[in-house]
Design a protein around this motif. Structure first.
Motif, PDB file in Angstrom:
ATOM      1  N   ALA A 120       0.829  -1.209   0.000  1.00 27.90           N
ATOM      2  CA  ALA A 120       0.000   0.000   0.000  1.00 27.90           C
ATOM      3  C   ALA A 120       0.865   1.262   0.000  1.00 27.90           C
ATOM      4  N   TYR A 124       1.219   3.706  -3.338  1.00 28.92           N
ATOM      5  CA  TYR A 124       0.792   5.098  -3.199  1.00 28.92           C
ATOM      6  C   TYR A 124       1.946   6.062  -3.436  1.00 28.92           C
ATOM      7  N   ILE A 195      -4.493   1.614   0.712  1.00 23.39           N
ATOM      8  CA  ILE A 195      -3.966   2.754  -0.043  1.00 23.39           C
ATOM      9  C   ILE A 195      -4.764   4.011   0.305  1.00 23.39           C
TER      10      ILE A 195
END
Length: 211
Positions: A120, A124, A195
């Motif tokens: 995540a 991102y 995320i």
């Protein structure tokens, strides 16, 4: 300097993402949908996961070229560089985590949880820095833009295709389903939400590293 810092943070994002993939593989509970094909190809061919990841990502870039034709830009071409570098980082992460495999289920779950958080943060960071999009997401975006379909819908279909292809390849060439377990389902359901959490809580902190 800001551009240099942005690139450095982008590279750090790739490293974090590669460790996320390595931890998911070492957990033995199943890889994420987008990693399922590279992992299966690695088991079939005997090549490293980094090598098959580069090959799969390159295939995604070629598909973008087929769809975009004359609209295929240098920015898209740079994804080949991303794919090669990310393949190297993946092999590095697999090497550094080579002794983490275990049969203790609670520890496996912990490793899976760590992998989800790392993935995540990695995804991102790569998206936020906006240097070069990773090839699978680049393909999803290309399809979504070209045929005017919502990105999330194309992403969901793409993940299903990846998992289905991995299952078929596994059954045909290995004789059983490999790399797909409860962790794959957990990853499918949780990475997007994680995320979102990273975006809400850490966007400014991550952005401050390169602005």
């Amino acid at each position: 300097m800001p551009n240099i810092r942005r690139f450095i943070v982008y590279i750090l994002g790739l490293v974090v993402l590669s460790f996320g993939i390595a931890f998911s593989i070492r957990s033995g509970l199943g890889v994420s949908p987008v990693s399922s094909i590279p992992y299966t190809l690695s088991r079939i061919s005997g090549q490293t996961v980094g090598f098959t990841t580069t090959a799969f990502y390159s295939f995604c870039i070629v598909l973008q070229l087929v769809i975009l034709k004359k609209d295929f830009k240098l920015r898209h071409l740079l994804q080949f560089v991303f794919s090669y570098v990310f393949g190297l980082f993946t092999d590095m992460s697999m090497f550094l985590t080579r002794n983490l495999a275990t049969d203790v289920y609670p520890v496996r779950l912990a490793m899976l949880a760590i992998s989800l958080v790392l993935i995540a943060f990695g995804v991102y960071t790569v998206v936020l820095t906006d240097v070069v999009m990773n090839a699978p997401d680049g393909l999803v975006k290309t399809i979504a833009d070209h045929w005017h379909i919502e990105f999330s819908k194309v992403k969901s279909i793409f993940d299903v295709i990846c998992v289905s292809t991995s299952i078929i390849l596994s059954l045909v060439f290995v004789g059983n389903i490999t790399g797909l377990r409860e962790g794959t389902i957990i990853a499918s359901l949780s990475i997007g939400r994680l995320i979102g959490v990273v975006s809400r809580r850490y966007k400014e902190k991550i952005a401050s590293l390169y602005t």
